[in-house]
Design a protein around this motif. Structure first.
Motif, PDB file in Angstrom:
ATOM      1  N   ALA A  87      -0.973 -27.542 -21.159  1.00  0.00           N
ATOM      2  CA  ALA A  87      -1.021 -26.517 -20.113  1.00  0.00           C
ATOM      3  C   ALA A  87      -2.401 -26.362 -19.489  1.00  0.00           C
ATOM      4  O   ALA A  87      -2.520 -26.294 -18.262  1.00  0.00           O
ATOM      5  CB  ALA A  87      -0.541 -25.183 -20.666  1.00  0.00           C
ATOM      6  N   ARG A  90      -3.107 -29.214 -17.200  1.00  0.00           N
ATOM      7  CA  ARG A  90      -2.323 -29.111 -15.965  1.00  0.00           C
ATOM      8  C   ARG A  90      -2.956 -28.100 -15.025  1.00  0.00           C
ATOM      9  O   ARG A  90      -3.105 -28.358 -13.830  1.00  0.00           O
ATOM     10  CB  ARG A  90      -0.870 -28.726 -16.266  1.00  0.00           C
ATOM     11  CG  ARG A  90      -0.072 -29.823 -16.914  1.00  0.00           C
ATOM     12  CD  ARG A  90       1.422 -29.530 -16.913  1.00  0.00           C
ATOM     13  NE  ARG A  90       1.798 -28.212 -17.361  1.00  0.00           N
ATOM     14  CZ  ARG A  90       1.981 -27.846 -18.621  1.00  0.00           C
ATOM     15  NH1 ARG A  90       1.789 -28.728 -19.595  1.00  0.00           N
ATOM     16  NH2 ARG A  90       2.364 -26.623 -18.927  1.00  0.00           N
ATOM     17  N   ASP A 103       4.283 -29.340  -9.723  1.00  0.00           N
ATOM     18  CA  ASP A 103       5.402 -28.468  -9.372  1.00  0.00           C
ATOM     19  C   ASP A 103       6.684 -29.206  -9.008  1.00  0.00           C
ATOM     20  O   ASP A 103       7.720 -28.577  -8.804  1.00  0.00           O
ATOM     21  CB  ASP A 103       5.008 -27.492  -8.261  1.00  0.00           C
ATOM     22  CG  ASP A 103       4.530 -28.169  -6.993  1.00  0.00           C
ATOM     23  OD1 ASP A 103       3.994 -29.292  -7.061  1.00  0.00           O
ATOM     24  OD2 ASP A 103       4.685 -27.563  -5.917  1.00  0.00           O
ATOM     25  N   HIS A 105       7.960 -31.476 -11.132  1.00  0.00           N
ATOM     26  CA  HIS A 105       8.532 -31.870 -12.422  1.00  0.00           C
ATOM     27  C   HIS A 105       9.499 -30.806 -12.929  1.00  0.00           C
ATOM     28  O   HIS A 105       9.292 -29.613 -12.682  1.00  0.00           O
ATOM     29  CB  HIS A 105       7.404 -32.085 -13.444  1.00  0.00           C
ATOM     30  CG  HIS A 105       6.567 -33.275 -13.133  1.00  0.00           C
ATOM     31  ND1 HIS A 105       6.782 -34.503 -13.700  1.00  0.00           N
ATOM     32  CD2 HIS A 105       5.529 -33.432 -12.280  1.00  0.00           C
ATOM     33  CE1 HIS A 105       5.896 -35.371 -13.223  1.00  0.00           C
ATOM     34  NE2 HIS A 105       5.129 -34.740 -12.353  1.00  0.00           N
ATOM     35  N   THR A 107      11.020 -27.983 -14.950  1.00  0.00           N
ATOM     36  CA  THR A 107      10.281 -26.915 -15.626  1.00  0.00           C
ATOM     37  C   THR A 107      10.251 -27.083 -17.140  1.00  0.00           C
ATOM     38  O   THR A 107       9.189 -26.925 -17.756  1.00  0.00           O
ATOM     39  CB  THR A 107      10.885 -25.539 -15.252  1.00  0.00           C
ATOM     40  OG1 THR A 107      10.855 -25.412 -13.832  1.00  0.00           O
ATOM     41  CG2 THR A 107      10.108 -24.408 -15.883  1.00  0.00           C
ATOM     42  N   ASP A 108      11.384 -27.397 -17.753  1.00  0.00           N
ATOM     43  CA  ASP A 108      11.407 -27.488 -19.211  1.00  0.00           C
ATOM     44  C   ASP A 108      10.478 -28.577 -19.735  1.00  0.00           C
ATOM     45  O   ASP A 108       9.725 -28.361 -20.682  1.00  0.00           O
ATOM     46  CB  ASP A 108      12.840 -27.696 -19.727  1.00  0.00           C
ATOM     47  CG  ASP A 108      13.506 -28.956 -19.209  1.00  0.00           C
ATOM     48  OD1 ASP A 108      13.172 -29.401 -18.084  1.00  0.00           O
ATOM     49  OD2 ASP A 108      14.380 -29.496 -19.914  1.00  0.00           O
ATOM     50  N   ARG A 109      10.460 -29.723 -19.100  1.00  0.00           N
ATOM     51  CA  ARG A 109       9.575 -30.806 -19.559  1.00  0.00           C
ATOM     52  C   ARG A 109       8.115 -30.458 -19.253  1.00  0.00           C
ATOM     53  O   ARG A 109       7.233 -30.691 -20.069  1.00  0.00           O
ATOM     54  CB  ARG A 109       9.976 -32.131 -18.917  1.00  0.00           C
ATOM     55  CG  ARG A 109      11.346 -32.570 -19.466  1.00  0.00           C
ATOM     56  CD  ARG A 109      11.722 -33.979 -19.189  1.00  0.00           C
ATOM     57  NE  ARG A 109      10.784 -35.009 -19.524  1.00  0.00           N
ATOM     58  CZ  ARG A 109      10.605 -35.528 -20.749  1.00  0.00           C
ATOM     59  NH1 ARG A 109      11.294 -35.054 -21.777  1.00  0.00           N
ATOM     60  NH2 ARG A 109       9.760 -36.514 -20.937  1.00  0.00           N
ATOM     61  N   ARG A 110       7.882 -29.896 -18.089  1.00  0.00           N
ATOM     62  CA  ARG A 110       6.512 -29.516 -17.715  1.00  0.00           C
ATOM     63  C   ARG A 110       5.953 -28.488 -18.689  1.00  0.00           C
ATOM     64  O   ARG A 110       4.819 -28.616 -19.149  1.00  0.00           O
ATOM     65  CB  ARG A 110       6.511 -28.978 -16.285  1.00  0.00           C
ATOM     66  CG  ARG A 110       5.120 -28.671 -15.763  1.00  0.00           C
ATOM     67  CD  ARG A 110       5.142 -28.256 -14.306  1.00  0.00           C
ATOM     68  NE  ARG A 110       5.690 -26.918 -14.145  1.00  0.00           N
ATOM     69  CZ  ARG A 110       6.678 -26.587 -13.322  1.00  0.00           C
ATOM     70  NH1 ARG A 110       7.237 -27.474 -12.546  1.00  0.00           N
ATOM     71  NH2 ARG A 110       7.091 -25.342 -13.241  1.00  0.00           N
ATOM     72  N   MET A 111       6.733 -27.486 -19.034  1.00  0.00           N
ATOM     73  CA  MET A 111       6.262 -26.446 -19.949  1.00  0.00           C
ATOM     74  C   MET A 111       6.041 -26.986 -21.363  1.00  0.00           C
ATOM     75  O   MET A 111       5.294 -26.407 -22.142  1.00  0.00           O
ATOM     76  CB  MET A 111       7.244 -25.269 -19.993  1.00  0.00           C
ATOM     77  CG  MET A 111       7.286 -24.482 -18.700  1.00  0.00           C
ATOM     78  SD  MET A 111       5.654 -23.825 -18.277  1.00  0.00           S
ATOM     79  CE  MET A 111       5.460 -24.431 -16.627  1.00  0.00           C
ATOM     80  N   ASN A 112       6.684 -28.089 -21.684  1.00  0.00           N
ATOM     81  CA  ASN A 112       6.482 -28.735 -22.986  1.00  0.00           C
ATOM     82  C   ASN A 112       5.407 -29.824 -22.923  1.00  0.00           C
ATOM     83  O   ASN A 112       5.273 -30.615 -23.863  1.00  0.00           O
ATOM     84  CB  ASN A 112       7.801 -29.310 -23.514  1.00  0.00           C
ATOM     85  CG  ASN A 112       8.713 -28.215 -24.009  1.00  0.00           C
ATOM     86  OD1 ASN A 112       8.299 -27.399 -24.827  1.00  0.00           O
ATOM     87  ND2 ASN A 112       9.934 -28.175 -23.514  1.00  0.00           N
ATOM     88  N   GLY A 113       4.683 -29.877 -21.808  1.00  0.00           N
ATOM     89  CA  GLY A 113       3.585 -30.835 -21.682  1.00  0.00           C
ATOM     90  C   GLY A 113       4.026 -32.275 -21.532  1.00  0.00           C
ATOM     91  O   GLY A 113       3.260 -33.192 -21.810  1.00  0.00           O
TER      92      GLY A 113
END
Length: 142
Positions: A87, A90, A103, A105, A107-113
């Protein structure tokens, strides 16, 4: 090291046709992100442009746009490279680099790095799988 990818003669010929008929220009997207999501059309990175044009040549058909090329890639087993981007990285990348955006990507994968993107390695792996007559040359500079 550098990698040279040489498609089979049949794919080379279709690439020449696609570049001559304007597909290359039509598939270019002005909004650049170094880590553009491979199955989104908001941004594009340079490897993604090559992959999308290559998709038309490999499929030996004309697509109506980037989304259709990306769907063909997904349906035909293209696997992007997943980069681990925490995070804070990013946030820093987006704040201090104009050519990095996350933005697009999921959300679930982005929030998990987990940032999926098109790299030379993922493009090369896909080309050699779909075009077994292609060649991959590694050039080592000393």
């Amino acid at each position: 090291d550098a990698i040279a990818l040489i498609p089979s003669e049949a794919v080379q010929q279709r690439l020449v046709e696609r570049l001559a008929d304007g597909t290359g220009a039509a598939f270019h997207h002005a909004r650049y992100s170094m880590v553009a999501y491979p199955f989104g059309t908001r941004y594009q990175n340079s490897n993604q442009w090559v992959l999308e044009v290559m998709a038309e040549a490999l499929a030996d058909q004309h697509f109506t746009g980037r989304g259709e090329a990306q769907q063909w890639l997904r349906d035909n087993g293209y696997t992007p490279t997943t980069l681990p981007v925490p995070a804070l990285s990013r946030l820093g990348g987006r704040m201090f680099k104009a050519n990095i955006a996350f933005d697009d990507h999921p959300t679930d994968r982005r929030m998990n790095g987990q940032i999926d993107t098109v790299t030379v390695e993922s493009l090369a792996a896909f080309l050699t799988k779909k075009d077994p007559e292609s060649k991959r040359l590694v050039i080592r500079l000393q």
